[in-house]
Write an enzyme that holds these catalytic residues in place. Structure first.
Site, mmCIF file in Angstrom:
data_model
loop_
_atom_site.group_PDB
_atom_site.id
_atom_site.type_symbol
_atom_site.label_atom_id
_atom_site.label_comp_id
_atom_site.label_asym_id
_atom_site.label_seq_id
_atom_site.Cartn_x
_atom_site.Cartn_y
_atom_site.Cartn_z
ATOM 1 N N LEU A 181 8.226 -2.252 3.756
ATOM 2 C CA LEU A 181 7.499 -1.731 2.450
ATOM 3 C C LEU A 181 7.321 -0.298 2.941
ATOM 4 O O LEU A 181 6.567 0.026 4.062
ATOM 5 C CB LEU A 181 5.964 -2.509 2.859
ATOM 6 C CG LEU A 181 5.987 -3.926 2.476
ATOM 7 C CD1 LEU A 181 4.790 -4.514 2.637
ATOM 8 C CD2 LEU A 181 6.625 -4.449 1.333
ATOM 9 N N ASP A 182 7.946 0.625 2.010
ATOM 10 C CA ASP A 182 7.949 1.645 2.191
ATOM 11 C C ASP A 182 6.590 2.527 1.859
ATOM 12 O O ASP A 182 5.909 2.282 0.870
ATOM 13 C CB ASP A 182 9.237 2.479 1.611
ATOM 14 C CG ASP A 182 9.028 4.004 1.675
ATOM 15 O OD1 ASP A 182 9.254 4.432 2.459
ATOM 16 O OD2 ASP A 182 8.985 4.792 0.500
#
Length: 571
Positions: A237-238
């Site tokens: 999850l950037d």
């Protein structure tokens, strides 16, 4: 009946999370759509995921277009280089964003659902997945200004009116945490001529998505489900900490951001059990580990952001005390079914925010200045009081540890010491492609491309990298061979299981000891000399084998050369 019951429980947990986030704004029809898409994905995915992790798990971080060959898509070339040189060392490949993009080397995504045509297509992804488990980036905070979604918003097409966050430019946003020294709001002109100021946390080409809109959530869940269908076993999850915005707050790590991560976790648990959610939050340690939730309901892993700068600090100062003191707290911080995602280098620079609260600011600045003097670049962030602070050092990890005047032997000794530390720490280790290739700073790339992070993002033709790795007198060849040996040994010993017991102490300022003790089998005692001088220490090593050299030790003391690591065991 048990499967039906468990499925029903998963759906109820998902509905509870959606209600916590959206209340009555998420209607029954929207939840029916969400449930339908989740059920369809679960029924379509037959590939089982590995449950948990073990000592054999080591991740390669790479761009999909890292290598090129004439007339060939980049993923095919990457697969061939991986098979030729890297297969024995890595169980997983983290493919940095391989979707069509417009800036930020892939992190400004134009279309989440397609593979960049330069790299190939989903069949190429699937072929690579036969050689290693795959980790995808879920770039959940923002999308490219060149995307169809943004074009639809500019046209105010039905369903897209609230896809992005329009803010009156007179709104007081001084409390907002800023990762970069750029404007927070960017003006855009709608097709009807009106001007709207949109939230752009990272750049004017990266438009933040409005997760307060249920329509955006549904669209992004469809992206997540697509990645599960295409074989992603780890999901990164950037920039996840910035997902939810509430003016008047810091707009980072808000409770609804955590609720969204829990929702993503619940969805992957329902659809593809064994999928690992990893949060990327380059922030102080206490904020980072908050994404582990209660150990069962949020991220499975968090990036171990303090590790890269602390290892760097230890070797630069020839003192392991700060690294050791920080490490001693790790076993208390991990909860439930979680672990650390450990790394030293990545496509980004070496983040400095995680050091705050661990090192005095003066020591952080001193480290920055020492690295700048040797050719590193520095990115800065704006503070709410109007001041600036160093945010990130841009440099290859090889050069971060070295001076320009060093010999390759000195460079490699420090580099291997750092990676022996990485491979000894509890958690799953990840190694960046430039590190396993022994890369030096790409100053020409910075000059050509005009941004600091290019210094550690060099791309290669297949022919040139093959030649370099075959050159037995070269640094790249030596790095691959010796780092590869470290990785191979690590994968053979249960003591290095991510969940094995861990203890750390300093024998003196320069010598750090880590003991890893598995549930079954022999412990490994690891020693690290972070100094440039020979260290002789009292140590009862009778009958122990030094794993890195293969030599059995029968002494009451040990001598460690400058920057030497030892792994000692009866095994």
């Amino acid at each position: 009946m048990e499967k039906i019951t468990n499925d029903a429980l998963n759906i109820q947990a998902i509905k509870t999370l959606v209600t916590n986030i959206y209340g009555d704004n998420f209607n029954e029809q929207q939840f029916s759509t969400l449930e339908k898409h989740i059920t369809q994905a679960r029924n379509e995915i037959s590939m089982p995921r590995k449950k948990g992790w073990d000592e054999t798990d080591v991740v390669l971080i790479t761009y999909a277009d890292q290598f090129s060959a004439p007339g060939e898509k980049r993923l095919a070339t990457l697969q061939r280089v991986f098979e030729c040189w890297l297969t024995p060392y890595f169980s997983h490949i983290h493919l940095l964003p391989f979707y069509p993009w417009s800036s930020d080397d892939g992190f400004s995504v134009v279309d989440y659902h397609r593979v960049d045509p330069l790299c190939g297509d989903w069949d190429d992804i699937a072929r690579l997945g036969r050689h290693a488990r795959l980790m995808f980036d879920f770039v959940c905070n923002h999308i490219s200004a060149q995307s169809d979604w943004f074009a639809a918003w500019l046209a105010q097409k039905a369903g897209y009116e609230d896809f992005f966050i329009a803010v009156d430019p007179d709104t007081d946003l001084s409390a907002v945490t800023r990762p970069r020294a750029l404007p927070l709001l960017t003006p855009f002109t709608l097709n009807d001529g009106r001007v709207k100021h949109l939230w752009t946390t990272f750049s004017e080409d990266q438009i933040d998505l409005n997760f307060a809109s249920p329509v955006v959530l549904l669209a992004m869940v469809d992206v997540l489900l697509h990645y599960l269908r295409e074989g992603a076993q780890y999901i990164r999850l950037d920039a996840v900490g910035f997902m939810w915005k509430t003016p008047g707050t810091s707009c980072i790590h808000l409770e609804k951001t955590h609720q969204l991560v829990k929702l993503f976790r619940a969805i992957v648990d329902a659809v593809a059990p064994g999928t690992v959610i990893i949060t990327e939050t380059n922030v102080p340690h206490k904020d980072n580990i908050a994404y582990l939730g209660n150990g069962f309901d949020e991220a499975h892993m968090v990036y171990q952001f303090p590790l890269p700068p602390l290892v760097l600090h230890a070797i630069h100062t020839a003192c392991a005390r700060t690294l050791c003191e920080w490490a001693q707290n790790l076993s208390e911080k991990r909860v439930g079914e979680t672990t650390w995602f450990n790394f030293l280098a990545s496509h980004d620079g070496i983040g400095l925010n995680p050091l705050r609260g661990i090192l005095p600011e003066a020591e952080i600045v001193a480290l920055v200045e020492a690295l700048q003097a040797e050719g590193a670049r520095v990115n800065w962030k704006n503070n709410p009081d109007g001041s600036r602070s160093p945010y990130e050092i841009n440099v290859t990890y090889m050069d971060a540890l070295s001076a320009r005047a060093d010999t390759d032997a000195q460079r490699l000794a420090r580099f291997l010491l750092a990676h022996a530390l990485l491979l000894t720490f509890p958690g799953v280790p990840a190694i960046y492609i430039q590190s396993i290739l022994g890369s030096r700073n790409d100053d020409a790339g910075v000059k050509r491309l005009g941004y600091n992070r290019a210094i550690n993002r060099q791309k290669y033709t297949e022919a040139e990298i093959n030649d370099a790795l075959k050159n037995e007198g070269g640094l790249r060849h030596a790095t691959l061979q010796q780092l590869g040996k470290l990785i191979t040994l690590r994968r053979q010993y249960a003591a290095f299981h991510p969940d094995s017991a861990f203890s750390a102490r300093c024998i003196n300022d320069s010598i750090m000891e880590i003991i890893r003790t598995p549930e079954k089998g022999e412990p490994v005692t690891a020693l690290f000399n972070v100094s440039d001088s020979v260290q002789v220490i009292p140590f009862n090593a009778n009958g122990l084998r030094e794993l890195l050299s293969g030599v059995t030790v029968n002494n009451d003391s040990l001598t460690l050369a400058p920057w030497q690591a030892m792994w000692l065991s009866k095994a």
